[in-house]
Scaffold this active site. Structure first.
Site, PDB file in Angstrom:
ATOM      1  N   ASP A 183     -38.752  94.362 114.792  1.00  0.00           N
ATOM      2  CA  ASP A 183     -37.452  94.758 114.645  1.00  0.00           C
ATOM      3  C   ASP A 183     -36.974  96.197 116.102  1.00  0.00           C
ATOM      4  O   ASP A 183     -37.740  96.775 116.393  1.00  0.00           O
ATOM      5  CB  ASP A 183     -36.669  95.804 113.278  1.00  0.00           C
TER       6      ASP A 183
ATOM      7  N   GLU B  12     -33.050  95.123 104.680  1.00  0.00           N
ATOM      8  CA  GLU B  12     -32.420  95.938 103.176  1.00  0.00           C
ATOM      9  C   GLU B  12     -32.319  95.124 101.529  1.00  0.00           C
ATOM     10  O   GLU B  12     -32.411  93.551 101.862  1.00  0.00           O
ATOM     11  CB  GLU B  12     -31.576  96.602 103.157  1.00  0.00           C
TER      12      GLU B  12
ATOM     13  N   HIS C  10     -37.672  97.370 101.346  1.00  0.00           N
ATOM     14  CA  HIS C  10     -37.024  96.433 102.465  1.00  0.00           C
ATOM     15  C   HIS C  10     -38.188  96.075 103.573  1.00  0.00           C
ATOM     16  O   HIS C  10     -39.660  96.911 103.897  1.00  0.00           O
ATOM     17  CB  HIS C  10     -36.547  97.413 103.358  1.00  0.00           C
TER      18      HIS C  10
ATOM     19  N   ASN D 203     -37.495 100.944  98.947  1.00  0.00           N
ATOM     20  CA  ASN D 203     -36.735 100.562  98.784  1.00  0.00           C
ATOM     21  C   ASN D 203     -36.585  99.059  98.799  1.00  0.00           C
ATOM     22  O   ASN D 203     -36.388  98.170  98.268  1.00  0.00           O
ATOM     23  CB  ASN D 203     -35.207 100.762  98.665  1.00  0.00           C
TER      24      ASN D 203
HETATM   25  C1  GLP Z   1     -38.876 101.226 109.333  1.00  0.00           C
HETATM   26  C2  GLP Z   1     -39.349  99.621 109.767  1.00  0.00           C
HETATM   27  C3  GLP Z   1     -40.104  98.971 108.799  1.00  0.00           C
HETATM   28  C4  GLP Z   1     -41.250 100.115 108.746  1.00  0.00           C
HETATM   29  C5  GLP Z   1     -40.514 100.774 107.402  1.00  0.00           C
HETATM   30  C6  GLP Z   1     -41.834 101.766 106.274  1.00  0.00           C
HETATM   31  O1  GLP Z   1     -37.510 101.193 107.632  1.00  0.00           O
HETATM   32  N1  GLP Z   1     -37.474  99.337 109.908  1.00  0.00           N
HETATM   33  O2  GLP Z   1     -40.711  98.291 109.221  1.00  0.00           O
HETATM   34  O3  GLP Z   1     -42.396  99.199 107.301  1.00  0.00           O
HETATM   35  O4  GLP Z   1     -40.155 101.528 108.187  1.00  0.00           O
HETATM   36  O5  GLP Z   1     -41.563 102.955 107.414  1.00  0.00           O
HETATM   37  P1  GLP Z   1     -43.368 103.904 107.422  1.00  0.00           P
HETATM   38  O6  GLP Z   1     -44.497 103.280 107.382  1.00  0.00           O
HETATM   39  O7  GLP Z   1     -43.163 105.367 108.328  1.00  0.00           O
HETATM   40  O8  GLP Z   1     -43.637 104.518 105.889  1.00  0.00           O
END
Ligand code: GLP
Length: 233
Positions: free
Chosen positions: A62, A135, A130, A128
């Site tokens: 993404d 989402e 995702h 959440n």
């Molecule tokens: C973002 C990314 C996800 C990732 C998530 C978790 O929202 N789009 O791909 O898994 O963050 O982030 P973190 O690893 O910092 O908790």
């Protein structure tokens, strides 16, 4: 799902690293990559090897809409800084969030994914549930698309920005069906803030309300947790 629980994020990362290295040594061609804080140590370990990845293509999950690839908050920038500048990948793909026509960029990206079927997808998850930026409520049939970020995701990710207003409201993300087409998925989740989503992903029925729960339907998904993320199982 194969669920593995470790004492600490470091031990969990080591296990993920061993799996990635084993796959790299046995013919992996395309690796799907994630951003966020969770895989940072994994990327650090990878870039400190002298593994030849000149036959490996990477595709990222993404990117925020509206950020130039050179913007320090963009996922393009993150990937360059954490991995790409150290390793000789054959090709690296991250959606471009700064294009004039993001819809067209989604189509272009989906074509890239079709040409480069993912052998191993690294995944993190949002608090959440995702995955990528899919989402809760996103269709399991979705392909690469533009996602509106929820208030809770913008809140969770604001730590990377100076001010909350700077957190983009939209992102280009691989869809759930694009993610699920990977031959193998390696999901990493660490810390207490992920515990509830981890419980829903593993112990509740599969539902679009928890995007990560779709991994129950994948034939080859490994879930790597530290004990805090696993505390509600
Ligand atoms: C973002 C990314 C996800 C990732 C998530 C978790 O929202 N789009 O791909 O898994 O963050 O982030 P973190 O690893 O910092 O908790």
């Amino acid at each position: 799902m194969n669920v593995l629980i470790f004492e600490s994020p470091d031990e969990a990362t080591k296990a993920a690293f061993d799996i990635v290295m084993q796959r790299l040594e046995t013919g992996l061609q395309t690796m799907g990559l994630a951003t966020g804080s969770t895989p940072l140590k994994l990327y650090e370990k990878l870039r400190n090897t002298d593994t030849d990845v000149s036959h490996v293509t990477t595709v990222n999950l993404d990117e925020y809409v509206g950020l130039e690839p050179t913007d320090p908050q963009s996922y393009n920038y993150y990937m360059n800084e954490e991995l790409f500048k150290y390793m000789n990948f054959a090709a690296t793909y991250v959606p471009n969030g700064a294009v004039e026509d993001p819809e067209k960029e989604c189509e272009r990206y989906e074509e890239i994914l079709k040409k480069n079927p993912v052998d191993l997808q690294i995944l993190g998850m949002g608090p959440n549930g995702h995955i990528g930026f899919n989402e809760p409520g996103t269709s399991f049939d979705s392909v690469t698309h533009i996602a509106e970020l929820t208030a809770s995701t913008r809140e969770a990710n604001k730590r990377f920005f100076e001010k909350e207003e700077q957190v983009p409201t939209k992102a280009i993300t691989m869809g759930i069906s694009s993610i699920l087409s990977a031959k193998e998925v390696l999901m990493l989740a660490f810390g207490e803030s992920k515990a509830e989503a981890v419980r829903s992903m593993i112990d509740e029925p599969v539902t679009e309300g928890c995007p990560a729960s779709v991994l129950q339907n994948h034939s080859n998904a490994v879930i790597i947790l530290d004990k805090e993320a696993a505390s509600k199982l």
